[in-house]
Design a protein around this motif. Sequence first.
Motif, PDB file in Angstrom:
ATOM      1  N   ILE A  82       0.836  -1.201   0.000  1.00 59.91           N
ATOM      2  CA  ILE A  82       0.000   0.000   0.000  1.00 59.91           C
ATOM      3  C   ILE A  82       0.872   1.252   0.000  1.00 59.91           C
ATOM      4  O   ILE A  82       0.582   2.235  -0.683  1.00 59.91           O
ATOM      5  CB  ILE A  82      -0.939  -0.006   1.220  1.00 59.91           C
ATOM      6  CG1 ILE A  82      -2.036  -1.046   1.007  1.00 59.91           C
ATOM      7  CG2 ILE A  82      -1.551   1.356   1.446  1.00 59.91           C
ATOM      8  CD1 ILE A  82      -2.963  -0.746  -0.149  1.00 59.91           C
ATOM      9  N   ARG A  83       1.961   1.216   0.758  1.00 60.20           N
ATOM     10  CA  ARG A  83       2.864   2.372   0.780  1.00 60.20           C
ATOM     11  C   ARG A  83       3.432   2.634  -0.613  1.00 60.20           C
ATOM     12  O   ARG A  83       3.479   3.778  -1.073  1.00 60.20           O
ATOM     13  CB  ARG A  83       4.004   2.133   1.779  1.00 60.20           C
ATOM     14  CG  ARG A  83       4.914   3.341   1.978  1.00 60.20           C
ATOM     15  CD  ARG A  83       6.190   2.961   2.698  1.00 60.20           C
ATOM     16  NE  ARG A  83       7.012   2.065   1.907  1.00 60.20           N
ATOM     17  CZ  ARG A  83       7.762   2.465   0.868  1.00 60.20           C
ATOM     18  NH1 ARG A  83       7.790   3.744   0.508  1.00 60.20           N
ATOM     19  NH2 ARG A  83       8.497   1.584   0.212  1.00 60.20           N
TER      20      ARG A  83
ATOM     21  N   ASP B 248      -0.200  15.908  -1.916  1.00 55.93           N
ATOM     22  CA  ASP B 248       1.146  15.885  -1.348  1.00 55.93           C
ATOM     23  C   ASP B 248       1.139  15.968   0.175  1.00 55.93           C
ATOM     24  O   ASP B 248       2.073  15.501   0.826  1.00 55.93           O
ATOM     25  CB  ASP B 248       1.968  17.051  -1.908  1.00 55.93           C
ATOM     26  CG  ASP B 248       2.293  16.867  -3.383  1.00 55.93           C
ATOM     27  OD1 ASP B 248       2.302  15.710  -3.844  1.00 55.93           O
ATOM     28  OD2 ASP B 248       2.530  17.881  -4.070  1.00 55.93           O
ATOM     29  N   ASP B 249       0.080  16.567   0.743  1.00 54.37           N
ATOM     30  CA  ASP B 249       0.067  16.791   2.184  1.00 54.37           C
ATOM     31  C   ASP B 249      -0.638  15.681   2.957  1.00 54.37           C
ATOM     32  O   ASP B 249      -0.881  15.794   4.153  1.00 54.37           O
ATOM     33  CB  ASP B 249      -0.580  18.132   2.511  1.00 54.37           C
ATOM     34  CG  ASP B 249      -2.023  18.224   2.005  1.00 54.37           C
ATOM     35  OD1 ASP B 249      -2.450  17.318   1.263  1.00 54.37           O
ATOM     36  OD2 ASP B 249      -2.703  19.214   2.335  1.00 54.37           O
ATOM     37  N   PHE B 250      -0.964  14.570   2.273  1.00 53.18           N
ATOM     38  CA  PHE B 250      -1.640  13.461   2.950  1.00 53.18           C
ATOM     39  C   PHE B 250      -0.652  12.321   3.164  1.00 53.18           C
ATOM     40  O   PHE B 250       0.073  11.948   2.248  1.00 53.18           O
ATOM     41  CB  PHE B 250      -2.834  12.961   2.137  1.00 53.18           C
ATOM     42  CG  PHE B 250      -3.522  11.769   2.755  1.00 53.18           C
ATOM     43  CD1 PHE B 250      -4.384  11.935   3.819  1.00 53.18           C
ATOM     44  CD2 PHE B 250      -3.282  10.487   2.282  1.00 53.18           C
ATOM     45  CE1 PHE B 250      -5.008  10.843   4.402  1.00 53.18           C
ATOM     46  CE2 PHE B 250      -3.898   9.385   2.855  1.00 53.18           C
ATOM     47  CZ  PHE B 250      -4.765   9.572   3.924  1.00 53.18           C
ATOM     48  N   GLU B 251      -0.647  11.796   4.367  1.00 51.69           N
ATOM     49  CA  GLU B 251       0.212  10.655   4.678  1.00 51.69           C
ATOM     50  C   GLU B 251      -0.638   9.493   5.184  1.00 51.69           C
ATOM     51  O   GLU B 251      -1.593   9.704   5.938  1.00 51.69           O
ATOM     52  CB  GLU B 251       1.247  11.030   5.749  1.00 51.69           C
ATOM     53  CG  GLU B 251       2.261  12.075   5.300  1.00 51.69           C
ATOM     54  CD  GLU B 251       3.213  11.555   4.241  1.00 51.69           C
ATOM     55  OE1 GLU B 251       3.357  10.314   4.111  1.00 51.69           O
ATOM     56  OE2 GLU B 251       3.817  12.387   3.539  1.00 51.69           O
ATOM     57  N   LEU B 252      -0.284   8.294   4.780  1.00 44.69           N
ATOM     58  CA  LEU B 252      -0.980   7.116   5.279  1.00 44.69           C
ATOM     59  C   LEU B 252      -0.672   6.931   6.759  1.00 44.69           C
ATOM     60  O   LEU B 252       0.468   7.131   7.191  1.00 44.69           O
ATOM     61  CB  LEU B 252      -0.527   5.865   4.518  1.00 44.69           C
ATOM     62  CG  LEU B 252      -1.034   5.692   3.090  1.00 44.69           C
ATOM     63  CD1 LEU B 252      -0.312   4.520   2.434  1.00 44.69           C
ATOM     64  CD2 LEU B 252      -2.538   5.464   3.067  1.00 44.69           C
ATOM     65  N   PRO B 253      -1.657   6.565   7.570  1.00 48.92           N
ATOM     66  CA  PRO B 253      -1.373   6.264   8.977  1.00 48.92           C
ATOM     67  C   PRO B 253      -0.372   5.112   9.081  1.00 48.92           C
ATOM     68  O   PRO B 253      -0.360   4.196   8.259  1.00 48.92           O
ATOM     69  CB  PRO B 253      -2.749   5.833   9.524  1.00 48.92           C
ATOM     70  CG  PRO B 253      -3.753   6.406   8.573  1.00 48.92           C
ATOM     71  CD  PRO B 253      -3.085   6.439   7.228  1.00 48.92           C
ATOM     72  N   ASP B 254       0.472   5.167  10.105  1.00 48.29           N
ATOM     73  CA  ASP B 254       1.507   4.143  10.264  1.00 48.29           C
ATOM     74  C   ASP B 254       0.917   2.747  10.427  1.00 48.29           C
ATOM     75  O   ASP B 254       1.552   1.745  10.076  1.00 48.29           O
ATOM     76  CB  ASP B 254       2.384   4.466  11.473  1.00 48.29           C
ATOM     77  CG  ASP B 254       3.275   5.676  11.224  1.00 48.29           C
ATOM     78  OD1 ASP B 254       3.500   6.015  10.042  1.00 48.29           O
ATOM     79  OD2 ASP B 254       3.728   6.279  12.206  1.00 48.29           O
TER      80      ASP B 254
END
Length: 271
Positions: free
Chosen positions: A174-175, A189-195
């Motif tokens: 998924i990453r 660009d400002d969205f990050e997947l939860p760890d």
Amino acid sequence: MDRELTLMAVHAHPDDEVIGTGGILAKYTAQGIRTVLVTCTNGEQGDGPGGVKPGEPGHDDAAVAERRLAELRESVAHLGIDHLELLGYRDSGMDGWDGNGHPDAFANVPVETAAGRLAALMERYRPQVVVTYDENGNYGHPDHIQAHRIAVAAAEKTGIPDKFYYTAVPREGIRQMFEFMRANGMAPDDFELPDDFGTPDELITSVVDVSPYVENKLKALAAHASQGENIPFLRMPPEAQHQAFSREYFIRTTSRVAAPDHEDDLFAGLR
């Protein structure tokens, strides 16, 4: 007499069958293995015409269910699934929605009641392999969690499945997919997947190559046109679609037959 090789997939809603299991359903059907899809709800809490959401003016639960079940049958045809079984429960909606409180919602049905109906289907088809969601329903949807509960209960009650699996979404895969989408302007660009998003890769026991059936999966997914707004995979470029859909991932929780720790065939040890 040895019983017919059979795969049973237990899903919550129309369209759930495609992304995580559409490939194995198509692949094993093509190999002559009997495939059974159990869909627990009618999808009433899906989008209505024009994207109308549940609770908004113009949303008709019965009409939405009728359309979604018709789409489900089209999807089943694209995947070649042998048998479709509908439990017919009411869609509970996403966690926190008003639909959660409906007395007939699938998530509110006593587990033993729904599991008894699923157990009867297991008795009829006698699947060696059963696939459903993990205990969190993969992402916390009440109906996915309930589908997990009844599938586990039915398997324990009947003792029929030889191998039992949870669908999985590999965290590293998924990453990589997310990075591909962001590099191609398909993710902000400002969205990050939860760890903690997805399944830790070390938990995945089974990876099945379904690349010859990607087009089947895409046609099946497109059949669920009424929910297109909620299916971003349909808006991805072909390269990304093939990257996302060429393999399906599972966690094997039970096996009563000898099978490798890491396998590429859910029927390993059964053929």
